[in-house]
Write an enzyme that holds these catalytic residues in place. Sequence first.
Site, PDB file in Angstrom:
ATOM      1  N   CYS A  61       0.827  -1.211   0.000  1.00 18.00           N
ATOM      2  CA  CYS A  61       0.000   0.000   0.000  1.00 18.00           C
ATOM      3  C   CYS A  61       0.864   1.264   0.000  1.00 18.00           C
ATOM      4  O   CYS A  61       1.529   1.560   0.990  1.00 18.00           O
ATOM      5  CB  CYS A  61      -0.914  -0.046   1.232  1.00 18.00           C
ATOM      6  SG  CYS A  61      -1.790   1.481   1.582  1.00 18.00           S
ATOM      7  N   CYS A  64      -0.003   3.819   2.656  1.00 15.52           N
ATOM      8  CA  CYS A  64       0.423   3.319   3.973  1.00 15.52           C
ATOM      9  C   CYS A  64       1.885   3.690   4.237  1.00 15.52           C
ATOM     10  O   CYS A  64       2.256   3.996   5.370  1.00 15.52           O
ATOM     11  CB  CYS A  64       0.263   1.800   4.056  1.00 15.52           C
ATOM     12  SG  CYS A  64      -1.445   1.229   3.932  1.00 15.52           S
TER      13      CYS A  64
END
Length: 138
Positions: A61, A64
Amino acid sequence: MEPEDPLDDELQELRKKRLREMEQALFRSEGAAVIDVTDATIGGMVRAHPYVLVDFWAEWCGPCRTVGPVVEELALEFEGRVTIAKCNVDENPRVAAQLSISAIPTLILFAHGQMVDRITGAYPKAQIRQRMQRAFGH
């Protein structure tokens, strides 16, 4: 007078860069700990600490990876007042399903074992800090 050797300049720059990297690593290692939690440990951790922020993330991600360092900085700012944890949703699908996490990064704030706020997406540090202060009263 001898001309300056460009290799000496390059070597000096590499030394400076390496020193900065080592200083940053030392700063991180001396900072507040961010706890890794799992399906098996998150419930006990949330109940054991009065104020908790859990960062739900995954390796793949991109957003993230943006939020991760922000969470680590907030761990330093809130050290001793808020426990900061990370939970990899790929490795811990049960807790992600129990908390209905359908997008990451998701930050969930718990006060006295109860969820009090949820932040989904990559927000700036100032906004996350503000939500923490509102949820936790500090």
